[in-house]
Design an enzyme around this catalytic site. Structure first.
Site, PDB file in Angstrom:
ATOM      1  N   GLY A 239     -10.415  -6.353   7.195  1.00 56.11           N
ATOM      2  CA  GLY A 239      -9.619  -5.447   8.016  1.00 56.11           C
ATOM      3  C   GLY A 239      -9.919  -5.542   9.491  1.00 56.11           C
ATOM      4  O   GLY A 239      -9.423  -6.427  10.196  1.00 56.11           O
TER       5      GLY A 239
ATOM      6  N   ASN B  44       0.866  -1.187   0.000  1.00 53.23           N
ATOM      7  CA  ASN B  44       0.000   0.000   0.000  1.00 53.23           C
ATOM      8  C   ASN B  44       0.906   1.243   0.000  1.00 53.23           C
ATOM      9  O   ASN B  44       1.750   1.399   0.875  1.00 53.23           O
ATOM     10  CB  ASN B  44      -0.896  -0.060   1.245  1.00 53.23           C
ATOM     11  CG  ASN B  44      -1.923   1.049   1.315  1.00 53.23           C
ATOM     12  OD1 ASN B  44      -1.637   2.135   1.801  1.00 53.23           O
ATOM     13  ND2 ASN B  44      -3.122   0.776   0.838  1.00 53.23           N
TER      14      ASN B  44
ATOM     15  N   GLY C 213     -15.212  -1.204  10.221  1.00 54.33           N
ATOM     16  CA  GLY C 213     -15.931  -2.280  10.899  1.00 54.33           C
ATOM     17  C   GLY C 213     -17.343  -2.442  10.376  1.00 54.33           C
ATOM     18  O   GLY C 213     -17.763  -1.745   9.432  1.00 54.33           O
TER      19      GLY C 213
ATOM     20  N   CYS D 245      -6.575   7.970   2.423  1.00 48.88           N
ATOM     21  CA  CYS D 245      -6.401   7.972   3.876  1.00 48.88           C
ATOM     22  C   CYS D 245      -6.989   9.243   4.472  1.00 48.88           C
ATOM     23  O   CYS D 245      -6.602  10.349   4.101  1.00 48.88           O
ATOM     24  CB  CYS D 245      -4.928   7.871   4.247  1.00 48.88           C
ATOM     25  SG  CYS D 245      -4.696   7.750   6.012  1.00 48.88           S
TER      26      CYS D 245
HETATM   27  C1  LIG Z   1      -6.003   0.718  12.249  1.00 49.32           C
HETATM   28  C2  LIG Z   1      -6.258   0.883  10.784  1.00 49.32           C
HETATM   29  C3  LIG Z   1      -5.200   1.276   9.946  1.00 49.32           C
HETATM   30  C4  LIG Z   1      -5.419   1.430   8.573  1.00 49.32           C
HETATM   31  N1  LIG Z   1      -4.377   1.791   7.760  1.00 49.32           N
HETATM   32  C5  LIG Z   1      -4.564   1.876   6.415  1.00 49.32           C
HETATM   33  C6  LIG Z   1      -3.467   2.167   5.537  1.00 49.32           C
HETATM   34  O1  LIG Z   1      -2.319   2.322   5.960  1.00 49.32           O
HETATM   35  N2  LIG Z   1      -3.729   2.261   4.207  1.00 49.32           N
HETATM   36  C7  LIG Z   1      -5.000   2.076   3.694  1.00 49.32           C
HETATM   37  O2  LIG Z   1      -5.180   2.170   2.467  1.00 49.32           O
HETATM   38  N3  LIG Z   1      -6.037   1.766   4.494  1.00 49.32           N
HETATM   39  C8  LIG Z   1      -5.846   1.669   5.832  1.00 49.32           C
HETATM   40  N4  LIG Z   1      -6.900   1.353   6.650  1.00 49.32           N
HETATM   41  C9  LIG Z   1      -8.237   1.130   6.053  1.00 49.32           C
HETATM   42  C10 LIG Z   1      -8.530  -0.360   5.863  1.00 49.32           C
HETATM   43  O3  LIG Z   1      -7.595  -0.970   5.003  1.00 49.32           O
HETATM   44  C11 LIG Z   1      -9.960  -0.572   5.313  1.00 49.32           C
HETATM   45  O4  LIG Z   1     -10.086   0.081   4.068  1.00 49.32           O
HETATM   46  C12 LIG Z   1     -11.031  -0.029   6.249  1.00 49.32           C
HETATM   47  O5  LIG Z   1     -10.685  -0.244   7.598  1.00 49.32           O
HETATM   48  C13 LIG Z   1     -12.420  -0.657   5.993  1.00 49.32           C
HETATM   49  O6  LIG Z   1     -12.368  -2.061   6.111  1.00 49.32           O
HETATM   50  P1  LIG Z   1     -12.734  -2.842   7.493  1.00 49.32           P
HETATM   51  O7  LIG Z   1     -14.048  -2.320   7.959  1.00 49.32           O
HETATM   52  O8  LIG Z   1     -12.759  -4.308   7.111  1.00 49.32           O
HETATM   53  O9  LIG Z   1     -11.641  -2.538   8.454  1.00 49.32           O
HETATM   54  C14 LIG Z   1      -6.716   1.193   8.030  1.00 49.32           C
HETATM   55  C15 LIG Z   1      -7.758   0.791   8.877  1.00 49.32           C
HETATM   56  C16 LIG Z   1      -7.553   0.630  10.233  1.00 49.32           C
HETATM   57  C17 LIG Z   1      -8.700   0.196  11.111  1.00 49.32           C
END
Ligand SMILES: Cc1cc2nc3c(=O)[nH]c(=O)nc-3n(C[C@H](O)[C@H](O)[C@H](O)COP(=O)(O)O)c2cc1C
Length: 307
Positions: free
Chosen positions: A269, A103, A221, A134
């Site tokens: 995630g 990423n 989430g 982001c």
């Molecule tokens: C703690 C945390 C750190 C994250 N860091 C990144 C990141 O560095 N780059 C990115 O593209 N998305 C990042 N995300 C977003 C996740 O990859 C994802 O798109 C988002 O959390 C939605 O998916 P989920 O509900 O399954 O977590 C992060 C999410 C969380 C919770």
């Protein structure tokens, strides 16, 4: 049963995943942290933490808050920097059979291009995911992804800088995500992943101030799943590149919804914070569904709910 998916069909080398389940960036470190917990090489791909040109410490604490059916994070771009990643992580990944996608994040178009260029040709790196989404940084990041023209500008520069397959990660924090999706596909994206987190905040009422050190953060989430699902459904109608669906996927049923909405792959995630094995559980659940329903090839159900 055929689970493999090609997520970069327009790319000369392509990016073939053994199955559609990936980890979501920032929630699975560099993969190495989890390799003792389960056989991560069974996954379709591992997507690592957002990587910038120089190492970064991220945002001030506190950076995490639990919310109903989800969490807020304002980690920012805490990472080891692209050079250390190439020296220390890529050699480990080169020995894995699961492809690793890096990423990529940046404050300027030039930074995105430089990081992508440095990753080009490095053994152990199968593709990049360009994070123009982001929400937790003051400059760069999501700003590029909220506007079709600036999003295309980043992808055009990255396309020139690297021969690696490019997936572009979109933000939901924009008025029309389909316009950004079309723009990045035209600029050379091999695949599109969506969604990143939704902007939000929490307030500490005793202290009378915002809970997160950065004031706002990104919501992830189960709370965001219906939003993410609808965006995948919409984007799938307007682009012809594969989509990786992401946002609140906790189990196989969630993942199947995204696949039926039009995603060729999914990313897991936040679910991994309560169940580190979540990505593998999702994969096994998809396999069971296909077996029970007599589905021989995952492609039979990709986009099947589109109408
Ligand atoms: C703690 C945390 C750190 C994250 N860091 C990144 C990141 O560095 N780059 C990115 O593209 N998305 C990042 N995300 C977003 C996740 O990859 C994802 O798109 C988002 O959390 C939605 O998916 P989920 O509900 O399954 O977590 C992060 C999410 C969380 C919770």
């Amino acid at each position: 049963m055929k689970l493999s998916v090609q997520i970069a069909p327009k790319h000369t080398k392509g990016l073939l995943l053994a199955n559609p389940v990936m980890t979501a960036s920032g929630t699975f470190g560099y993969g190495t942290e989890y390799s003792h917990m389960f056989d991560i090489e069974r996954l379709g791909a591992v997507v690592c933490k957002g990587t910038t040109l120089e190492p970064r410490e991220g945002n001030p604490q506190p950076r995490l808050a639990e919310t109903p059916s989800g969490m807020l994070n304002s980690i920012g771009w805490q990472n080891i920097g692209v050079r250390t990643l190439i020296e220390e992580k890529a050699p480990i990944w080169a020995g894995w059979k699961v492809p690793v996608i890096v990423n990529v994040a940046g404050e300027t178009v030039d930074e995105y291009a430089k990081v992508s260029g440095l990753l080009d040709g490095v053994a152990g790196i199968s593709g990049i995911e360009v994070n123009i989404s982001c929400p937790n940084v003051k400059s760069g990041g999501a700003e590029f992804g909220t506007n079709p023209d600036s999003a295309a500008e980043v992808i055009t520069a990255v396309r020139k800088a690297t021969s690696l397959p490019i997936m572009v990660k979109l933000t939901p924090n924009t008025s029309d995500i389909t316009r950004v999706a079309v723009a990045v596909a035209e600029a050379g994206a091999d695949a599109i992943s969506l969604i990143n987190t939704l902007r939000g905040m929490a307030i500490e009422i005793d202290q009378r101030r915002p809970l997160l050190g950065n004031v706002f953060g990104g919501l992830s989430g189960p709370a965001i799943k219906p939003v993410a699902l609808y965006m995948v459904y919409q984007v799938a109608r307007v682009v012809d590149v594969p989509i990786a669906g992401c946002g609140g996927i906790t189990n196989a049923n969630d993942a199947l919804e995204f696949i039926m909405a039009g995603a060729s792959a999914v990313q897991v995630g936040t679910a991994g914070f309560t169940n580190p094995r979540a990505p593998l559980d999702v994969l096994e659940g998809i396999e069971k569904f296909m077996e029970d329903e007599g589905i021989k090839d995952i492609s039979e159900i990709i986009g099947v709910a589109q109408r």
